[in-house]
Scaffold this motif. Structure first.
Motif, PDB file in Angstrom:
ATOM      1  N   ALA B 181       5.115   3.627  -2.265  1.00 24.54           N
ATOM      2  CA  ALA B 181       4.976   2.793  -0.992  1.00 24.54           C
ATOM      3  C   ALA B 181       3.641   2.782  -0.818  1.00 24.54           C
ATOM      4  O   ALA B 181       2.998   1.704  -0.337  1.00 24.54           O
ATOM      5  CB  ALA B 181       5.776   3.547   0.050  1.00 24.54           C
ATOM      6  N   TYR B 183       0.888   2.946  -2.653  1.00 22.91           N
ATOM      7  CA  TYR B 183       0.184   2.049  -3.535  1.00 22.91           C
ATOM      8  C   TYR B 183       0.532   0.459  -3.009  1.00 22.91           C
ATOM      9  O   TYR B 183      -0.369  -0.357  -3.084  1.00 22.91           O
ATOM     10  CB  TYR B 183       0.533   2.168  -5.020  1.00 22.91           C
ATOM     11  N   ARG B 184       1.605   0.241  -2.551  1.00 30.90           N
ATOM     12  CA  ARG B 184       2.003  -0.979  -2.177  1.00 30.90           C
ATOM     13  C   ARG B 184       1.202  -1.453  -0.748  1.00 30.90           C
ATOM     14  O   ARG B 184       0.681  -2.354  -0.796  1.00 30.90           O
ATOM     15  CB  ARG B 184       3.489  -1.305  -1.817  1.00 30.90           C
ATOM     16  N   VAL B 185       1.193  -0.451  -0.093  1.00 31.90           N
ATOM     17  CA  VAL B 185       0.612  -0.457   1.277  1.00 31.90           C
ATOM     18  C   VAL B 185      -1.093  -0.869   1.045  1.00 31.90           C
ATOM     19  O   VAL B 185      -1.722  -1.457   1.771  1.00 31.90           O
ATOM     20  CB  VAL B 185       0.884   0.576   2.304  1.00 31.90           C
ATOM     21  N   GLN B 186      -1.395  -0.395   0.075  1.00 30.83           N
ATOM     22  CA  GLN B 186      -2.904  -0.540  -0.449  1.00 30.83           C
ATOM     23  C   GLN B 186      -3.119  -1.854  -0.922  1.00 30.83           C
ATOM     24  O   GLN B 186      -4.434  -2.118  -1.058  1.00 30.83           O
ATOM     25  CB  GLN B 186      -3.481   0.513  -1.307  1.00 30.83           C
ATOM     26  N   GLY B 187      -2.084  -2.513  -1.278  1.00 29.33           N
ATOM     27  CA  GLY B 187      -2.191  -3.862  -1.830  1.00 29.33           C
ATOM     28  C   GLY B 187      -2.121  -4.069  -3.078  1.00 29.33           C
ATOM     29  O   GLY B 187      -2.425  -5.272  -3.980  1.00 29.33           O
ATOM     30  N   PHE B 188      -1.663  -3.042  -3.949  1.00 25.65           N
ATOM     31  CA  PHE B 188      -1.564  -3.166  -5.442  1.00 25.65           C
ATOM     32  C   PHE B 188      -0.357  -3.769  -5.754  1.00 25.65           C
ATOM     33  O   PHE B 188       0.605  -3.768  -5.010  1.00 25.65           O
ATOM     34  CB  PHE B 188      -1.424  -1.683  -6.095  1.00 25.65           C
ATOM     35  N   SER B 189      -0.391  -4.702  -6.774  1.00 24.13           N
ATOM     36  CA  SER B 189       0.911  -5.366  -7.279  1.00 24.13           C
ATOM     37  C   SER B 189       1.850  -4.469  -7.945  1.00 24.13           C
ATOM     38  O   SER B 189       1.668  -3.522  -8.523  1.00 24.13           O
ATOM     39  CB  SER B 189       0.345  -6.427  -8.094  1.00 24.13           C
ATOM     40  N   TRP B 192       1.410  -3.904 -11.623  1.00 19.21           N
ATOM     41  CA  TRP B 192       0.343  -2.808 -11.889  1.00 19.21           C
ATOM     42  C   TRP B 192       0.966  -1.453 -11.406  1.00 19.21           C
ATOM     43  O   TRP B 192       0.722  -0.343 -12.377  1.00 19.21           O
ATOM     44  CB  TRP B 192      -0.470  -3.148 -10.924  1.00 19.21           C
ATOM     45  N   ARG B 196       0.920   0.791 -14.706  1.00 20.28           N
ATOM     46  CA  ARG B 196      -0.212   1.714 -14.805  1.00 20.28           C
ATOM     47  C   ARG B 196      -0.015   3.021 -14.266  1.00 20.28           C
ATOM     48  O   ARG B 196      -0.858   4.039 -14.420  1.00 20.28           O
ATOM     49  CB  ARG B 196      -1.563   0.686 -14.171  1.00 20.28           C
TER      50      ARG B 196
ATOM     51  N   ARG C 398      -1.519  -9.802  -0.299  1.00 24.60           N
ATOM     52  CA  ARG C 398      -1.441  -8.370  -0.238  1.00 24.60           C
ATOM     53  C   ARG C 398      -2.755  -7.827   0.084  1.00 24.60           C
ATOM     54  O   ARG C 398      -2.589  -6.937   0.964  1.00 24.60           O
ATOM     55  CB  ARG C 398      -1.216  -7.950  -1.855  1.00 24.60           C
ATOM     56  N   ALA C 402      -3.321  -5.771   3.325  1.00 20.62           N
ATOM     57  CA  ALA C 402      -3.664  -4.278   3.376  1.00 20.62           C
ATOM     58  C   ALA C 402      -4.890  -3.851   4.206  1.00 20.62           C
ATOM     59  O   ALA C 402      -5.225  -2.965   4.802  1.00 20.62           O
ATOM     60  CB  ALA C 402      -3.952  -3.826   1.809  1.00 20.62           C
ATOM     61  N   GLN C 406      -3.188  -0.143   7.205  1.00 20.08           N
ATOM     62  CA  GLN C 406      -2.844   0.988   6.207  1.00 20.08           C
ATOM     63  C   GLN C 406      -1.982   1.938   7.150  1.00 20.08           C
ATOM     64  O   GLN C 406      -1.959   2.106   8.135  1.00 20.08           O
ATOM     65  CB  GLN C 406      -4.363   1.586   5.849  1.00 20.08           C
ATOM     66  N   ILE C 482     -10.077   1.409   2.850  1.00 17.77           N
ATOM     67  CA  ILE C 482      -9.821  -0.084   2.867  1.00 17.77           C
ATOM     68  C   ILE C 482     -10.238  -0.499   4.310  1.00 17.77           C
ATOM     69  O   ILE C 482     -10.361  -1.750   4.553  1.00 17.77           O
ATOM     70  CB  ILE C 482      -8.439  -0.468   2.874  1.00 17.77           C
TER      71      ILE C 482
END
Lengths: 344, 288, 585
Positions: B181, B183-189, B192, B196, C398, C402, C406, C482
């Motif tokens: 979650a 990672y998602r919040v940070q904007g990663f797809s 990915w 990854r 996204r 973000a 955060q 961020i």
């Protein structure tokens, strides 16, 4: 999702705490069992598709496939074509086969010139006997090994058991068979090397070595799952609570540890059933026992595909049915599974 | 504080320090290495061609000429064992690679996407579970003929669902972890994160299971040859050698059957020890 | 003779680690002794020795006298005897502590039947009597039920009743309310205190919560790293701690009451009848009892006035605006759960707003919708004037989302990828959101780590090698990398020990000061909220029941549920000492 799962948990409790509702309970059970049976039927249906249509994966025309290795005389071709309805569209062939099978008619064996069901029926009892004897061995030895190891976790007895199990797990049934034959049948002469004997006692006597050879690998699987399941339960807080209340260790183990570790043991046992029947092919071949397994090998060898199909379907059905029963019976062991709450 | 097994698992696996390798683990690695080298360099190592007959020495006991004796046709057993390591190891290698690649891919899709894809794949796996690997291999032989090709493909198909189910369970567990979650919040797809970050976290556990599978597959393929359905004589193969030598046992000639049997047991034990040691280091229990 | 007399107790593991080092403490009949300390202090281990529950292979030294029997030297018989007649223990997590595969009736009657040889019906009668004593609503029915059908609070009552079956002289409670919501905790504590008093038992109460210990204990023993730091009268220890460790611990512990605490008055003023806790059998309705039917006339005016409070600082658009957001979960075979129901929030730039509620209140769902992990069914979420309602799909969405918000998650042990080093985690975020070169990003990583009180040496560390507090600092640094408009902290300190929590809260305060960060702080803990946030909203069952400035809300709660929450927070009976300057103001 951890968070909304807590929301769900709260909701479930709100619903549960609203009071006991036995009526809804029975309905839920019926729905659950019906669901499992539906799933069983679907799995069997899909498996039957796979078994039947696998034949169509083979390039070339079906008549010559079925008559491989035999003289394709015009009569034989005509007979096979008529018997299997090979001139019909595939789906109709499938339906004919399926409805025949449902009524116990699996077609005729090309090799034995008999009904497949007759051929199988003659050989089934000895295989069942073998599997049952092996099953008893597996249950006794596997469970005790697992229990003994778990109760001595980390100590010498545990390590010794684990090492023993690791070694046993590397003894495939054909290796077990030839070693047992060499030692106990040829060298010591305690047991027969061949065949399945006559009458009950003689059959049991003949099947002692084969059932040991068959059981070896499965003892390991049951032993290991028993150990790990017991070890997991031994570490649970409810076991500590029970101990803190002054129950004797034996009582705690029996009522709280063993009872609670049954779930995974049963699940694994269910999965083993099919493997056991299949592994009996090797043991039967090694000991010259005329059972389902050696019939399967002989039928593959002699290109008697209808018999192969029937035996495969038999094994698959056994597997699916046994596992469905275990699945349906699960709430008897773990009441949470009936409530649909996450198990364990 | 609940630190889940798998997270710990991965952490331990990634720990730079290697535990002092215990003796059995070392021996197991040694056995596999020796067998592999023997298989690769068979023509240079084997004292005789594997199918050279010597009617002067039939069922001969070990001697300076034939270190491990000869079989019923006077063929040198040591040479046959060395060449037999080729089929013995190649088959399982292909099956393990095939089933791991396919299984991980399907497990990743099912576990990560969930929903109807998961349901459909789950149903397919359920059906395949009902076909034990050996049975599927036998059926493949019945359809496509004897040899190594059909059984290897069939066993790859039979083992893939096990790998897939394990991968799926691990991925599903991992997917609900807050770090995903985060990672998602940070904007990663999603792809990915799945490929990854999450997949590498579950790979060691799947790898340990595949190592265990190697031993089982080897035993089963040898069993198939023992039944006369796998590798065909005169090609040297451990299972086929036992099959050929079976008749001699009653006559008291144990060695031709026992020696390949010992080879099978050694390799399977070695793979079991390695697989168990790996999964112990990772954190042990594999979710059902 | 003391009921419990532990002197010079030591415990060593087979590998030589000394976990307990010279513990001495005593409990008299009728007395409650608190055993307090942070994780790893050895308090639970000490408690377990009283029942002879020690780790495999560990070596004990010293003396543990329970009702005259020394458990260190005792044989198996004596240990069983102590467990059966002298002492009983209540464990932290009732859901783990009661066998999930057996009925409540089995749990209740097991020892009576198997240890005391009572008949089925005798045991049953006793079980019903005890379940009634702990105020479970339908004892007869409960005997046939399974643990999964119970809420945590109800199960803990079962656990208490189960411990009482042996009529123990000494009751050992190991964090018995830590897994429970604060209102449930208050009910459980009431039952415990009641039973202790009516049976004249001695009680050894283990807790990490100083306020809780202060509110129920006569004496306390403060432990740290396997040693006793301080022993004494509860009031004396908490108001005038002697040991340095105790001083730090007391200072780090947030409280709901302070110098400006008219809370006691308010409690007296509120009609007890409206407090659902007092309603007999209230627990039967659910984990948290069903309240007075929703929107009470009280609520509406509150809400209106609260919005004014929240929006007061600025006329322009707030940086975070949540309008009419709701989220309903549909679970198969269960009634739908309205996790969040038409909720409004407004948060001005640079302010800190707390969302307070118990489990199932919807506060976390709200947070997850704001950060884009879930999508609301209705309503709108705007951050800095931009629409942030939907779950972002495309790369552009996204990244934009973000940068708006955060989040720092609850469990620092699980919210960092175990395989990725601290530096790499921050670098990943920087790479995604900035155009920095590799060296530029590395330099920035060190800068960020230093900002959160870590150093360059932590960049190479994997989460496993970091402590809980350090991990949470990394999570904060990663969020700051961020440079979001709003930072959401979801129970970000509740998994941490109190001293570590204090450090992290100080860090958050400092960052807010330095960077003017806007903070949405999700918490169950009113005391923590008081230290961090100027404004607070209280949620229950997906709805906001009250909002306002934190100080006012705590001092003069209007909604009965807020009053209940505040009343439920444990407070010593003696007047609270002003220990720390007001956090807000």
């Amino acid at each position: 999702m951890a968070l909304d799962s807590s929301t769900k948990a709260v909701a479930a409790q709100r619903a549960a705490a609203a009071g006991p509702h036995r009526g809804g309970h029975a309905a839920a059970t019926v729905r659950r069992v019906a669901g499992k049976l539906g799933s069983l039927a679907l799995t069997l249906f899909l498996a039957s598709l796979l078994v039947f249509f696998s034949r169509f994966l083979v390039p070339g025309d079906p008549v010559s496939f079925l008559l491989r290795g035999r003289k394709p005389s015009p009569e034989a071709i005509a007979q096979v074509t008529a018997q299997y309805g090979l001139d019909l569209p595939p789906w109709q062939q499938y339906l004919n086969w399926l409805f025949g099978a449902l009524q116990g008619d699996w077609g005729r064996s090309l090799q034995y010139r008999q009904d497949v069901s007759t051929v199988i029926g003659e050989r089934l009892p000895v295989t069942l006997m073998l599997v049952v004897m092996a099953g008893i061995l597996i249950a006794i030895v596997g469970l005790s090994a697992g229990i003994v190891a778990s109760l001595n976790k980390g100590r010498v007895l545990d390590r010794a058991t684990l090492i023993g199990l690791t070694v046993l797990s590397a003894i495939p049934s054909f290796v077990g068979s030839i070693v047992l034959i060499a030692v106990f049948a040829v060298q010591l002469g305690w047991f027969p090397t061949f065949g399945s004997g006559e009458g009950f006692a003689d059959t049991v006597y003949h099947l002692v070595l084969p059932s040991i050879a068959l059981a070896i690998v499965f003892v390991v699987l049951v032993g290991k799952v028993t150990r790990s399941s017991m070890v997991e339960q031994l570490g649970r807080e409810h076991v500590e609570v029970a101990t803190s209340r002054g129950l004797k260790r034996g009582t705690v183990i029996r009522r709280h540890v063993f009872r609670n570790s049954l779930g995974p043991i049963l699940t694994v046992s269910g999965i083993l059933v099919a493997g056991l029947i299949v592994a009996s092919t090797i043991v039967e071949a090694a000991f010259g026992i005329a059972g389902i397994g050696s019939l399967l090998v002989a039928s593959v060898d002699r290109l008697d595909f209808p018999v192969v199909q029937a035996i495969v379907m038999l094994v698959v059905t056994t597997f699916v049915v046994v596992n469905a029963i275990i699945d349906i019976a699960e709430p008897l062991i773990d009441p949470r599974s009936a409530a649909g709450a996450s198990a364990r | 504080m609940t630190v889940s097994n798998n997270t710990l698992a991965v952490e331990v696996m990634r720990a730079p320090k290697l535990k002092p390798a215990n003796a059995t683990f070392g021996i197991a690695i040694g056995v596999i290495s020796v067998m592999t080298l023997a298989a690769i360099f068979a023509p240079f190592i084997a004292p005789y061609p594997p199918d050279q007959l010597d009617f002067a020495a039939v069922n001969a006991p070990p001697s300076p000429e034939h270190w491990l004796g000869t079989d019923g046709l006077g063929r040198d057993l040591l040479s046959r064992l060395i060449f037999g390591a080729r089929t013995a190891l190649l088959g399982p290698l292909l099956v393990v690679i095939g089933s791991t690649v396919v299984g991980m891919l399907l497990g990743l899709i099912a576990g990560w996407r969930g929903g109807w894809i998961d349901a459909v794949l789950g149903r397919i796996f359920d059906v395949l579970f009902a076909f034990p690997s050996l049975l599927l291999a036998i059926m493949a032989v019945a359809l496509f003929g004897k040899g190594l090709v059909a059984p290897v493909i069939a066993m790859s198909i039979a083992y893939a669902p096990f790998v897939a189910r394990l991968t799926r369970a691990l991925i599903k567990a991992e997917r609900t972890r807050p770090y995903v979650a985060a990672y998602r919040v940070q904007g990663f797809s999603g792809p990915w994160i799945a490929l990854r970050r999450v997949l590498p976290n579950v790979t060691p556990i799947v790898g340990a299971q595949s190592t265990l599978n190697f031993g089982y597959v080897l035993a089963e393929l040898a069993g198939l040859s023992f039944l006369g359905l796998g590798v065909q004589p005169p090609t040297p193969d451990w299972g086929a050698m036992i099959n050929e030598a079976q008749a001699g046992i009653v006559g008291g000639h144990f060695l031709p059957a026992l020696e390949p049997a010992v080879c099978v047991v050694l390799v399977v034990v070695a793979f079991n020890i390695i697989g168990e040691e790996l999964s112990d280091r990772i954190g042990g229990e594999i979710p059902a | 003779m003391s009921l419990l007399d532990i002197s010079d107790l030591t415990l060593d593991l087979p590998n030589g680690t000394r976990l307990l080092d010279g513990i001495s403490l005593g409990v008299e009949a009728g007395e409650t002794v608190g055993l307090v300390g942070e994780s790893g202090s050895g308090k639970s281990l000490t408690a377990r020795t009283v029942l002879g529950l020690t780790p495999d292979g560990s070596a004990l030294g010293g003396r543990v006298l329970v009702d005259g029997r020394d458990l260190v030297a005792a044989g198996r018989r004596d240990v069983l005897d102590v467990r059966r007649h002298a002492a009983a223990m209540i464990f932290q997590d009732p859901r783990a502590g009661i066998n999930p595969m057996r009925t409540i009736g089995d749990h209740m009657t097991e020892t009576l039947r198997l240890c005391e040889g009572k008949s089925e019906s005798e045991a049953r009668a006793r079980a019903i009597e005890l379940l009634t004593a702990v105020r479970l609503p339908r004892p007869e029915d409960h005997l046939k039920q399974y643990p999964h059908e119970f809420s945590g609070g109800m199960l803990q009552r079962v656990m208490i009743a189960g411990a009482l079956t042996s009529s123990p002289k000494l009751l050992v409670c190991d964090e018995p309310t830590t897994a429970l919501d604060v209102t449930t905790q208050a009910e459980i504590i009431r039952v415990l205190v009641e039973q202790r008093a009516s049976r004249g038992m001695g009680m050894l109460f283990i807790t990490h919560d100083l306020n809780l210990a202060a509110s129920i204990c006569d004496r306390v023993v403060v432990m740290n790293k396997g040693r006793v730091e301080e022993t004494g009268d509860a009031r004396r220890v908490f108001s005038a701690p002697q040991a340095d460790y105790t001083k730090r611990l007391v200072a780090a512990t947030p409280t709901v009451t302070g110098s400006a605490g008219p809370v006691i008055e308010i409690r007296d003023a509120s009609a007890p009848a409206t407090s659902p806790v007092d309603a007999p059998g209230g627990d039967a309705a659910g984990p948290v009892p069903e309240p007075v039917a929703a929107p009470t006339p009280l609520e509406r005016p509150d809400e209106a006035s609260a919005i004014t409070v929240a929006a007061a600082p600025a006329d322009d658009e707030p940086i975070l605006a949540v309008a009419g957001v709701s989220k309903t979960y549909h679970l198969r075979g269960k009634p739908p759960v309205h996790a969040v129901a038409s909720t409004d929030l407004r948060l001005a730039r640079g302010r800190a707003l707390a969302v307070v509620g118990e489990s199932g209140s919807g506060k976390s769902t709200l947070a997850r919708m704001i950060v884009g992990l879930e999508e609301p069914d209705t309503g709108e979420i705007r951050v800095a004037g931009r629409d942030r309602t939907i779950v972002p799909k495309s790369r552009q969405e996204r990244i934009a989302h973000a940068r708006s918000v955060q989040m720092v998650f609850q469990d620092p042990y699980l919210s960092l990828d175990p395989r990725i080093t601290a530096g790499r985690a921050i670098e990943d975020a920087l790479r995604l959101h900035t155009e920095l070169s590799t060296t530029g990003a590395r330099a920035r990583v060190v800068e960020l780590l230093e900002q959160v009180g870590l150093g360059a040496q932590h960049a190479q560390a994997r989460p496993r090698t970091l402590s809980g507090g350090q991990r949470q600092r990394v999570a904060i640094a990663r969020a700051l990398a961020i440079e979001p408009d709003v930072l959401v902290m979801d129970e970000a300190t509740s998994a941490l020990d109190v001293s570590v929590q204090a450090q992290v809260l100080d860090l958050v305060a400092r960052i807010r000061e330095e960077r003017g960060l806007t903070l949405l702080f999700i918490s169950h803990d009113l005391a923590v909220v008081r230290r961090v946030c100027e404004e607070t909203v209280v949620m229950r069952y997906g709805e906001i029941v009250e909002r306002g400035s934190t100080v006012e809300l705590l001092a003069a709660p209007q909604h009965p549920y807020t009053q209940l929450l505040i009343d439920s927070v444990p407070k010593p009976e003696w007047a609270p000492e002003p220990r720390r300057a007001e956090a807000s103001a």
